[in-house]
Design an enzyme around this catalytic site. Structure first.
Site, PDB file in Angstrom:
ATOM      1  NE  ARG A  74      19.125 -61.525 -12.717  1.00 20.66           N
ATOM      2  CZ  ARG A  74      20.015 -61.716 -13.414  1.00 20.66           C
ATOM      3  NH1 ARG A  74      21.256 -60.745 -13.194  1.00 20.66           N
ATOM      4  NH2 ARG A  74      19.577 -61.162 -14.784  1.00 20.66           N
ATOM      5  CG  ASN A 112      27.377 -54.130 -14.491  1.00 19.46           C
ATOM      6  OD1 ASN A 112      29.366 -54.211 -14.580  1.00 19.46           O
ATOM      7  ND2 ASN A 112      27.490 -54.515 -15.735  1.00 19.46           N
ATOM      8  CB  ILE A 135      21.826 -60.309 -23.672  1.00 18.35           C
ATOM      9  CG1 ILE A 135      20.769 -59.758 -22.623  1.00 18.35           C
ATOM     10  CG2 ILE A 135      21.753 -61.926 -23.962  1.00 18.35           C
ATOM     11  CD1 ILE A 135      19.586 -59.524 -23.089  1.00 18.35           C
ATOM     12  CG  ASP A 136      21.951 -56.658 -20.218  1.00 19.53           C
ATOM     13  OD1 ASP A 136      21.107 -57.106 -20.551  1.00 19.53           O
ATOM     14  OD2 ASP A 136      21.689 -56.850 -19.074  1.00 19.53           O
ATOM     15  N   GLY A 179      18.256 -55.035 -21.819  1.00 21.97           N
ATOM     16  CA  GLY A 179      19.709 -54.689 -21.860  1.00 21.97           C
ATOM     17  C   GLY A 179      19.257 -53.920 -20.646  1.00 21.97           C
ATOM     18  CG  HIS A 180      19.867 -54.058 -15.737  1.00 23.34           C
ATOM     19  ND1 HIS A 180      20.525 -53.979 -14.905  1.00 23.34           N
ATOM     20  CD2 HIS A 180      18.267 -54.192 -15.163  1.00 23.34           C
ATOM     21  CE1 HIS A 180      20.174 -53.483 -14.083  1.00 23.34           C
ATOM     22  NE2 HIS A 180      18.293 -53.391 -13.970  1.00 23.34           N
TER      23      HIS A 180
HETATM   24  O1  F6P Z   1      21.304 -58.509 -17.421  1.00 25.95           O
HETATM   25  C1  F6P Z   1      20.749 -59.806 -18.552  1.00 25.95           C
HETATM   26  C2  F6P Z   1      18.765 -59.370 -18.690  1.00 25.95           C
HETATM   27  O2  F6P Z   1      18.036 -60.119 -19.410  1.00 25.95           O
HETATM   28  C3  F6P Z   1      18.651 -57.841 -18.860  1.00 25.95           C
HETATM   29  O3  F6P Z   1      18.652 -57.693 -20.093  1.00 25.95           O
HETATM   30  C4  F6P Z   1      17.420 -57.535 -18.134  1.00 25.95           C
HETATM   31  O4  F6P Z   1      16.557 -56.714 -17.473  1.00 25.95           O
HETATM   32  C5  F6P Z   1      17.339 -58.764 -16.992  1.00 25.95           C
HETATM   33  O5  F6P Z   1      18.322 -59.505 -16.931  1.00 25.95           O
HETATM   34  C6  F6P Z   1      16.032 -59.996 -16.669  1.00 25.95           C
HETATM   35  O6  F6P Z   1      16.869 -60.499 -15.575  1.00 25.95           O
HETATM   36  P1  F6P Z   1      15.869 -62.080 -15.423  1.00 25.95           P
HETATM   37  O7  F6P Z   1      16.305 -63.302 -16.135  1.00 25.95           O
HETATM   38  O8  F6P Z   1      15.988 -62.352 -13.842  1.00 25.95           O
HETATM   39  O9  F6P Z   1      14.059 -62.033 -14.891  1.00 25.95           O
END
Ligand code: F6P
Length: 357
Positions: A74, A112, A135-136, A179-180
């Protein structure tokens, strides 16, 4: 000769490898000579010049493999224009590495945040083609993202497994779905898994309506209830708060996630036994489902075609059952959400599913 840079950024998902393979196979099968450079761990690789020249073999045997063979990270868009801890201008560094390798185009796979940075690079004069992964399924400009269907399968499986044990014990079960801030995954997995209550961020819930639905099921002789709850589900009261007020509330939040808060409230109001299951990152893992393998391969192939034609500045998406190219500036910064008035929500309600509203 075409020289292509490729990277996968943001949270991973299934079918990233399948999509990259789709691009590479299309390019390698073309008459033109092609070199593909893979940047490691997303934009980090492009910023810090971590890459390797990929060959045909790198794309062999990866159709069915989850994750991304290039690695991902990220790299938030919010701070992309700030210097790093050593004062490096990250955008300038990305441009420098692009020009140093004499690239014709970058192929960027992401969601996004990734698309905002991809569009910034386009504005800075780089040639970019993107592919919609998450996946969202919350990317604007495409009806579907790859990874989504695979995640629906896994979340559905989790709900299916909970169903049998919930029925045996006459319990209320919450399955928390990723799904954020959007509810596509929860809505689809919830419907596929036969959830009785589906809570998504786009439809704020009223806890009393949830308890009412559980009671109604009890009165009809169903001792158990399954709730599919989106990780971003929000109550009607919280939905009324300003961003600042909500942030302040969350500073003191005592629950690991929203499902535990809902579980406690149901337990207090109904006296029923409530359990929470969080499949979490399993939803992003494992092999892509056949749908995603085909879908990501098609998108990848189309991206390859655009590159061969020299058409840059597009995301390859899917609209009304057609593969389409969408201008990056139209995609960047926009979120696609579930429309509470959409037919799928109406149909779910007609099936007796409560959205807690
Ligand atoms: O955007 C994909 C996702 O899996 C979301 O559904 C979730 O909120 C987020 O990423 C989790 O992020 P991380 O892997 O940084 O904890």
């Amino acid at each position: 000769m075409k020289r292509i840079g490729m990277l996968t950024s943001g949270g991973d998902c299934q079918a990233l490898n399948a999509a990259m393979r789709g691009v590479a196979k299309t390019l390698f099968n073309a008459k033109e000579d092609v070199e593909i450079y893979g940047f490691l761990n997303g934009y980090q690789g492009l910023i810090y010049g971590k890459f390797r020249l990929l060959n045909y073999g790198d794309f062999s045997g990866i159709l069915t493999k989850g994750g991304t063979f290039l690695g991902s990270s990220r790299t938030p868009f919010k701070t992309i224009q700030d210097p790093d801890e050593n004062g490096l201008d990250k955008v300038a560094a990305m441009k420098q590495n692009y020009y140093k390798l004499q690239l014709d185009c970058l192929v960027i796979l992401g969601g996004n945040g990734t698309h905002k940075t991809a569009n910034l690079l386009r504005e800075q004069g780089l040639n970019v083609v993107t592919l919609p992964k998450t996946i969202d399924n919350d990317l604007w400009g495409t009806d579907m993202t790859f990874g989504f269907q695979s995640a629906v399968d896994i979340a559905t499986d989790a709900i299916d497994c909970i169903h049998t044990t919930a029925a045996s014990h006459g319990r209320v079960f919450i399955v928390e779905v990723m799904g954020h801030k959007v509810g596509f995954l929860t809505l689809n997995a919830g419907m596929a898994g036969g959830a009785d209550i589906i809570l998504i961020p786009e439809i704020p819930y009223d806890i009393d309506k949830i308890v009412e639905k559980i009671q109604e099921r009890h009165d009809r002789g169903s001792a158990f209830t399954i709730l599919a709850v989106a990780e971003g589900a929000i109550s009607k009261e919280d939905a009324k708060l300003s961003k600042k007020e909500y942030k302040k509330k969350m500073e003191k939040y005592k629950y690991p996630s929203v499902s535990y808060e809902i579980a406690e409230k149901i337990q207090k109001k109904s006296g029923l036994d409530v359990r929470v299951t969080v499949p979490g990152h399993t939803q992003r893992g494992g092999s892509p489902c056949p749908y995603d393998r085909v879908f990501a391969s098609r998108l990848g192939s189309e991206a390859g075609k655009l590159i061969l034609k020299g058409e840059y500045g597009f995301m390859v998406g899917y609209k009304n059952r057609e593969i389409v190219k969408v201008p990056l500036e139209d995609v960047a910064g926009k979120l696609k959400m579930v429309d509470p008035k959409s037919s799928i929500v109406k149909e779910a309600k007609m099936l007796g599913i409560s959205f807690g509203d």
